[in-house]
Write an enzyme that holds these catalytic residues in place. Structure first.
Site, PDB file in Angstrom:
ATOM      1  CG  ASP A   1       3.267 -12.743   5.270  1.00  0.00           C
ATOM      2  OD1 ASP A   1       3.172 -12.085   6.310  1.00  0.00           O
ATOM      3  OD2 ASP A   1       2.582 -12.510   4.259  1.00  0.00           O
TER       4      ASP A   1
ATOM      5  CG  HIS B   1      -0.467 -12.153  13.499  1.00  0.00           C
ATOM      6  ND1 HIS B   1      -0.500 -10.817  13.818  1.00  0.00           N
ATOM      7  CD2 HIS B   1      -0.415 -12.210  12.135  1.00  0.00           C
ATOM      8  CE1 HIS B   1      -0.481 -10.087  12.698  1.00  0.00           C
ATOM      9  NE2 HIS B   1      -0.411 -10.906  11.671  1.00  0.00           N
TER      10      HIS B   1
ATOM     11  CD  GLU C   1       2.706 -15.649   1.727  1.00  0.00           C
ATOM     12  OE1 GLU C   1       2.521 -14.602   2.380  1.00  0.00           O
ATOM     13  OE2 GLU C   1       1.777 -16.302   1.206  1.00  0.00           O
TER      14      GLU C   1
ATOM     15  CG  HIS D   1       1.939  -6.910  10.535  1.00  0.00           C
ATOM     16  ND1 HIS D   1       1.428  -6.673   9.278  1.00  0.00           N
ATOM     17  CD2 HIS D   1       1.651  -8.204  10.816  1.00  0.00           C
ATOM     18  CE1 HIS D   1       0.851  -7.772   8.821  1.00  0.00           C
ATOM     19  NE2 HIS D   1       0.970  -8.718   9.743  1.00  0.00           N
TER      20      HIS D   1
ATOM     21  CB  SER E   1       0.327  -9.347   4.326  1.00  0.00           C
ATOM     22  OG  SER E   1       1.028  -9.833   5.436  1.00  0.00           O
TER      23      SER E   1
ATOM     24  CG  ASP F   1       5.081  -9.577   3.966  1.00  0.00           C
ATOM     25  OD1 ASP F   1       5.731 -10.050   4.918  1.00  0.00           O
ATOM     26  OD2 ASP F   1       3.885  -9.854   3.768  1.00  0.00           O
ATOM     27  CG  HIS F   2       4.778  -7.286   7.298  1.00  0.00           C
ATOM     28  ND1 HIS F   2       4.592  -8.124   8.377  1.00  0.00           N
ATOM     29  CD2 HIS F   2       3.850  -7.668   6.383  1.00  0.00           C
ATOM     30  CE1 HIS F   2       3.605  -8.957   8.134  1.00  0.00           C
ATOM     31  NE2 HIS F   2       3.144  -8.702   6.923  1.00  0.00           N
TER      32      HIS F   2
ATOM     33  CB  THR G   1       1.766 -12.832   0.011  1.00  0.00           C
ATOM     34  OG1 THR G   1       1.960 -12.139   1.256  1.00  0.00           O
ATOM     35  CG2 THR G   1       3.061 -12.807  -0.775  1.00  0.00           C
TER      36      THR G   1
END
Length: 549
Positions: free
Chosen positions: A38, A277, A268, A426, A84, A315-316, A153
């Site tokens: 993630d 973050h 995940e 993100h 997410s 996912d990003h 997720t």
């Protein structure tokens, strides 16, 4: 004219090549393992690789390296940078969604939508690849994460709602979605109703018991949860209490592979995103490496098994992590020592070190910090730690302006490195794509999140289009039952739909997979959902026949 025909011919050839790249046949396999680190930007991957090389942790390559085959463009339905919940939901359902959406059709946002969004479909739950694999192919299904199990997720794979934070509704769906394996965190989220469900379905529940987890040999469904919510970061983890992501992955595969029809497993690396973050460089690197070790375990199984595909992709992106930043002079002369010596001495993330320092006496701060980072703090840095709002504020007038100790720790640790961050949020760049398929049928080049869903559909071997399965298992109650025959009670913890026809009474609680026909419990085979925004129940179309019998 000849020149025009030549140009048209080249355009046609390019289109044929594009079509072959994105739409070539994919051979279905027995087992599919989807692995999502993630919030992992490519800069994190590069730094993790160099860190591994510098510290001689296992060669010059990461486990993903031989299998990198392209990139993926991730986006929400109405924004290039995704959250997410909608990004993995797009992989699972084939429909990009809005921030907060968990496997549902997004409401239309005409001025900003990046794809066509049908306003009439708003809030419609959408069948996921995991659900389809279980319902159509009778495959075992599993989730392995390092956060609380109803986090975005894992929720995207096995539940449906328009707000990712509604754990009460999401967790219940996950408990009722007949998952064979769930490993992760979140014991505090379990309810008595969920525990009862596990008992009725012969699901073994293990809580905070590593020995029981390691010794489990049964064929029953199993949930093993460690910690009230999320797991600690891998570098901070007590290995005598909490298993690694690699171990959980290995045990999930071993358990799921007992199913003769195969399995679908989502793994995940949940907290790469969390630590990004926080702009914590050593956390980003070591958390990704923990995920990469799990990738190694999955690939080893797949190569030996010969009937398993592994797809690995974030996912990003997150944080804009870079090796190098503005204050790195003569960047082209920077050595491995310049870039990786200091970070390699860090034995905790900022969060992990905060948990230690927060209980230390002021006079011990310097020595303890040195022990875990090899950093000699300046007096100003000591003061920044002592004045943290969750430690001691020396000037009460400045208390509202002070930061948590964890933030101060990360700033100090990062100041001894040359890693850069552009944001605490993100980012919208493409993410890496890696895949293993026993016959070499991998997605190549740049793929969209929608194309990844198409690939997963094909490699699982599904035949019923997800749209058609959605119509069957998530029909609106207004399309199934006659007006005036039903009522909805929203005063309960979970809304209930009651339908009366002749002598029959059907009661359907939301966010479960059961109903009560004349007081007798019946299994529905899929979860029900109630969306408060449009006051609609979504439930199996087959219930129309049940009430008519």
């Amino acid at each position: 004219m000849r020149k025009t025909l030549l140009i048209l011919g080249l355009v046609l050839l390019c289109n044929i090549v594009w079509a072959q790249q994105y739409h070539r046949p994919v051979k279905a396999v027995k087992n599919v393992i989807l692995m999502i680190p993630d919030g992992t930007s490519i800069g994190v991957v590069s730094a993790a690789r160099w860190y591994q090389i510098y510290n001689r942790l296992g060669g010059d390559n990461l486990n993903i390296d031989p299998y990198i085959c392209g990139t993926v463009k991730t986006f929400s339905s109405n924004a290039p940078i995704g959250d997410s919940a909608p990004t993995t939901s797009a992989y699972m359902t084939g429909m990009p969604q809005q921030t907060g959406n968990v496997a549902i059709y997004p409401p239309a946002d005409p001025e900003n939508d990046l794809i066509y969004v049908d306003p009439a479909m708003a809030y419609q739950p959408l069948t996921t690849i995991l659900e389809a694999a279980r319902i159509e192919k009778n495959k075992a299904t599993g989730l392995v994460v390092t956060v609380e199990f109803p986090h975005a997720t894992p929720a995207d794979c096995s539940s449906h709602y328009h707000k990712r934070g509604e754990y009460k509704y999401i967790a219940s769906q996950m408990a009722y979605n007949n998952l064979d394996v769930v490993f992760g965190g979140g014991t505090s989220i379990l309810t008595d109703d969920m525990r009862d469900r596990f008992t009725k379905t012969n699901t073994t529940l293990i809580e905070n018991d590593l020995n029981a987890f390691r010794n489990f040999q049964g064929r029953d469904k199993i949930w093993a949860l460690f910690g009230d919510k999320e797991h600690p970061y891998d570098i901070d983890r007590d290995s005598t209490l909490i298993p690694s992501l690699k171990e959980m992955t290995e045990r999930a595969i071993a358990h799921l592979s007992q199913n003769e029809n195969g399995f679908f497993l989502m793994v995940e690396g949940s907290k790469v995103d969390w630590v990004a973050h926080g702009n914590d460089a050593v956390g980003c690197i070591t958390e990704y490496l923990a995920f990469d070790r799990a990738v190694g375990a999955a690939i080893d199984f797949a190569r030996k098994d010969g009937e398993t595909a592994v797809i690995i992709l974030p996912d990003h992106g997150n944080s804009g992590f870079t090796i190098g930043r503005r204050d790195l002079k003569r960047y082209d002369k920077a050595t491995k020592d310049d870039l990786f010596a200091n970070v390699s001495k860090y034995k905790r993330t900022g969060e992990g070190l905060e948990k230690i320092l927060i209980n230390e006496k002021p006079e011990n701060i310097k020595a303890t910090f040195k022990k875990y980072t090899d950093i000699d703090l300046t007096e100003d840095e000591v003061e920044s730690l002592l004045s943290s709002k969750n430690y001691k504020e020396t000037d009460y007038m400045k208390k509202s302006e002070s930061q948590n100790m964890g933030h101060a720790i990360v700033d100090i640790m990062n100041s001894r490195t040359y890693f850069g961050f552009t944001t605490g949020g993100h980012t919208g760049e493409e993410v890496f794509l890696a895949a293993y398929h026993p016959q070499g049928d991998m997605p190549l080049g740049m793929n969209t999140n929608i194309q990844i869903n198409n690939y997963l559909f094909d490699v699982v071997g599904l035949k019923t289009p997800l749209k058609e399965m959605t119509r069957q298992i998530f029909a609106k109650h207004t399309d199934i039952f006659e007006p005036g025959s039903y009522t909805i009670d929203t005063s309960k913890d979970f809304p209930e739909l009651t339908v009366k026809k002749g002598n029959n009474t059907l009661v359907v609680p939301a966010f479960k997979s059961i109903a009560y026909l004349n007081g007798q419990e019946i299994e529905l085979g899929s979860v029900t959902t109630y969306i408060d925004v449009n006051e609609t129940f979504y439930l199996p179309e087959s219930l129309k026949d049940k009430i008519s019998e």
